[in-house]
Design a protein around this motif. Structure first.
Motif, PDB file in Angstrom:
ATOM      1  N   THR A 186      -2.787  -8.841   1.073  1.00 41.73           N
ATOM      2  CA  THR A 186      -1.892  -9.383   0.202  1.00 41.73           C
ATOM      3  C   THR A 186      -0.640  -8.189   0.077  1.00 41.73           C
ATOM      4  O   THR A 186      -1.343  -6.903  -0.165  1.00 41.73           O
ATOM      5  CB  THR A 186      -2.307  -9.603  -1.224  1.00 41.73           C
ATOM      6  OG1 THR A 186      -3.370 -10.789  -0.862  1.00 41.73           O
ATOM      7  CG2 THR A 186      -1.265 -10.178  -1.946  1.00 41.73           C
ATOM      8  N   VAL A 187       0.503  -8.243   0.381  1.00 40.61           N
ATOM      9  CA  VAL A 187       1.562  -7.509   0.345  1.00 40.61           C
ATOM     10  C   VAL A 187       2.629  -8.080  -0.548  1.00 40.61           C
ATOM     11  O   VAL A 187       3.301  -8.935  -0.375  1.00 40.61           O
ATOM     12  CB  VAL A 187       2.150  -7.117   1.565  1.00 40.61           C
ATOM     13  CG1 VAL A 187       3.376  -6.132   1.561  1.00 40.61           C
ATOM     14  CG2 VAL A 187       0.930  -6.434   2.550  1.00 40.61           C
ATOM     15  N   ASP A 188       2.840  -7.539  -1.836  1.00 43.68           N
ATOM     16  CA  ASP A 188       3.758  -7.984  -2.720  1.00 43.68           C
ATOM     17  C   ASP A 188       3.770  -9.444  -2.990  1.00 43.68           C
ATOM     18  O   ASP A 188       4.767 -10.125  -2.970  1.00 43.68           O
ATOM     19  CB  ASP A 188       5.099  -7.741  -2.179  1.00 43.68           C
ATOM     20  CG  ASP A 188       6.403  -7.799  -3.310  1.00 43.68           C
ATOM     21  OD1 ASP A 188       5.985  -7.433  -4.289  1.00 43.68           O
ATOM     22  OD2 ASP A 188       7.225  -7.975  -3.109  1.00 43.68           O
ATOM     23  N   GLY A 189       2.371  -9.962  -3.147  1.00 46.29           N
ATOM     24  CA  GLY A 189       2.320 -11.289  -3.481  1.00 46.29           C
ATOM     25  C   GLY A 189       2.034 -12.168  -2.351  1.00 46.29           C
ATOM     26  O   GLY A 189       1.909 -13.323  -2.458  1.00 46.29           O
ATOM     27  N   ASN A 190       2.311 -11.800  -1.268  1.00 48.25           N
ATOM     28  CA  ASN A 190       2.630 -12.766   0.121  1.00 48.25           C
ATOM     29  C   ASN A 190       1.233 -12.366   0.901  1.00 48.25           C
ATOM     30  O   ASN A 190       0.855 -10.983   1.119  1.00 48.25           O
ATOM     31  CB  ASN A 190       3.752 -12.537   0.738  1.00 48.25           C
ATOM     32  CG  ASN A 190       4.898 -12.821   0.085  1.00 48.25           C
ATOM     33  OD1 ASN A 190       4.784 -14.198  -0.518  1.00 48.25           O
ATOM     34  ND2 ASN A 190       6.048 -12.073  -0.162  1.00 48.25           N
ATOM     35  N   ASP A 191       0.600 -13.172   1.944  1.00 51.60           N
ATOM     36  CA  ASP A 191      -0.323 -12.800   2.819  1.00 51.60           C
ATOM     37  C   ASP A 191       0.400 -12.342   4.025  1.00 51.60           C
ATOM     38  O   ASP A 191       1.195 -13.032   4.508  1.00 51.60           O
ATOM     39  CB  ASP A 191      -1.148 -14.129   3.191  1.00 51.60           C
ATOM     40  CG  ASP A 191      -2.030 -14.590   2.182  1.00 51.60           C
ATOM     41  OD1 ASP A 191      -2.437 -13.925   1.301  1.00 51.60           O
ATOM     42  OD2 ASP A 191      -2.373 -15.924   2.229  1.00 51.60           O
ATOM     43  N   LEU A 192      -0.218 -11.353   4.317  1.00 52.29           N
ATOM     44  CA  LEU A 192       0.375 -10.648   5.678  1.00 52.29           C
ATOM     45  C   LEU A 192      -1.086 -10.670   6.493  1.00 52.29           C
ATOM     46  O   LEU A 192      -2.245 -10.167   6.136  1.00 52.29           O
ATOM     47  CB  LEU A 192       0.558  -9.188   5.462  1.00 52.29           C
ATOM     48  CG  LEU A 192       0.971  -8.395   6.930  1.00 52.29           C
ATOM     49  CD1 LEU A 192       2.148  -9.045   7.548  1.00 52.29           C
ATOM     50  CD2 LEU A 192       1.117  -6.951   6.466  1.00 52.29           C
ATOM     51  N   VAL A 193      -0.868 -11.353   7.653  1.00 52.51           N
ATOM     52  CA  VAL A 193      -2.040 -11.747   8.513  1.00 52.51           C
ATOM     53  C   VAL A 193      -1.811 -11.123  10.115  1.00 52.51           C
ATOM     54  O   VAL A 193      -0.817 -11.461  10.499  1.00 52.51           O
ATOM     55  CB  VAL A 193      -2.269 -13.167   8.664  1.00 52.51           C
ATOM     56  CG1 VAL A 193      -3.542 -13.367   9.547  1.00 52.51           C
ATOM     57  CG2 VAL A 193      -2.411 -13.927   7.336  1.00 52.51           C
ATOM     58  N   MET A 194      -2.512 -10.342  10.379  1.00 50.75           N
ATOM     59  CA  MET A 194      -2.628  -9.947  11.635  1.00 50.75           C
ATOM     60  C   MET A 194      -3.661 -10.385  12.545  1.00 50.75           C
ATOM     61  O   MET A 194      -4.904 -10.623  12.449  1.00 50.75           O
ATOM     62  CB  MET A 194      -3.085  -8.470  11.940  1.00 50.75           C
ATOM     63  CG  MET A 194      -2.707  -7.596  13.210  1.00 50.75           C
ATOM     64  SD  MET A 194      -4.140  -7.901  14.511  1.00 50.75           S
ATOM     65  CE  MET A 194      -5.486  -7.144  13.726  1.00 50.75           C
ATOM     66  N   GLU A 195      -3.291 -11.094  13.660  1.00 46.27           N
ATOM     67  CA  GLU A 195      -4.494 -11.760  14.612  1.00 46.27           C
ATOM     68  C   GLU A 195      -4.485 -10.963  15.841  1.00 46.27           C
ATOM     69  O   GLU A 195      -3.349 -10.718  16.306  1.00 46.27           O
ATOM     70  CB  GLU A 195      -3.770 -13.418  14.827  1.00 46.27           C
ATOM     71  CG  GLU A 195      -3.671 -14.118  13.594  1.00 46.27           C
ATOM     72  CD  GLU A 195      -3.501 -15.380  14.060  1.00 46.27           C
ATOM     73  OE1 GLU A 195      -4.126 -16.373  13.310  1.00 46.27           O
ATOM     74  OE2 GLU A 195      -2.234 -15.634  14.662  1.00 46.27           O
ATOM     75  N   SER A 196      -5.297 -11.005  16.521  1.00 47.25           N
ATOM     76  CA  SER A 196      -5.747 -10.169  17.652  1.00 47.25           C
ATOM     77  C   SER A 196      -6.724 -11.036  18.667  1.00 47.25           C
ATOM     78  O   SER A 196      -7.557 -11.609  18.154  1.00 47.25           O
ATOM     79  CB  SER A 196      -6.323  -8.814  17.225  1.00 47.25           C
ATOM     80  OG  SER A 196      -6.607  -8.133  18.373  1.00 47.25           O
ATOM     81  N   CYS A 197      -6.312 -11.032  20.013  1.00 41.80           N
ATOM     82  CA  CYS A 197      -7.169 -11.392  20.868  1.00 41.80           C
ATOM     83  C   CYS A 197      -7.644 -10.064  21.707  1.00 41.80           C
ATOM     84  O   CYS A 197      -7.420  -9.217  22.269  1.00 41.80           O
ATOM     85  CB  CYS A 197      -6.467 -12.241  22.076  1.00 41.80           C
ATOM     86  SG  CYS A 197      -7.512 -13.032  23.029  1.00 41.80           S
ATOM     87  N   GLN A 198      -9.369 -10.252  21.503  1.00 41.60           N
ATOM     88  CA  GLN A 198      -9.985  -9.056  22.240  1.00 41.60           C
ATOM     89  C   GLN A 198     -10.008  -9.348  23.807  1.00 41.60           C
ATOM     90  O   GLN A 198     -10.256  -8.309  24.307  1.00 41.60           O
ATOM     91  CB  GLN A 198     -11.342  -9.119  21.466  1.00 41.60           C
ATOM     92  CG  GLN A 198     -12.339 -10.066  21.862  1.00 41.60           C
ATOM     93  CD  GLN A 198     -13.691 -10.171  21.209  1.00 41.60           C
ATOM     94  OE1 GLN A 198     -13.879  -8.979  20.549  1.00 41.60           O
ATOM     95  NE2 GLN A 198     -14.353 -11.145  21.176  1.00 41.60           N
TER      96      GLN A 198
END
Length: 75
Positions: free
Chosen positions: A32-44
């Protein structure tokens, strides 16, 4: 899972996000960054990464700016 049953690239199965290139299950890290979801998606498998802020896709530079702007800030 047999090849015939493998999901195609970009498809989702029961909430599982898959890589658009190779259909491998994406690994997600959410914060959570400043009340918002920050999502990182990665393909291995093919090393694709993507970031989303509040549901909108953003690039790495924007993701880093968001985190840097809010690091150490007290609420």
């Amino acid at each position: 899972m047999s090849a015939a049953m493998e999901p195609k690239a970009g498809e989702q199965e029961q909430g599982v996000r898959r890589c658009d290139r190779c259909a491998t299950e994406m690994i997600s890290i959410r914060m959570t960054v400043d009340g918002n979801d920050l999502v990182m998606e990665s393909c291995q498998r093919c090393d694709v990464r993507r970031w989303h802020l509040a549901g909108q896709e953003i690039d790495l530079k924007q993701a880093l700016a968001q985190v840097g702007e809010h690091v150490g800030r007290r609420r």
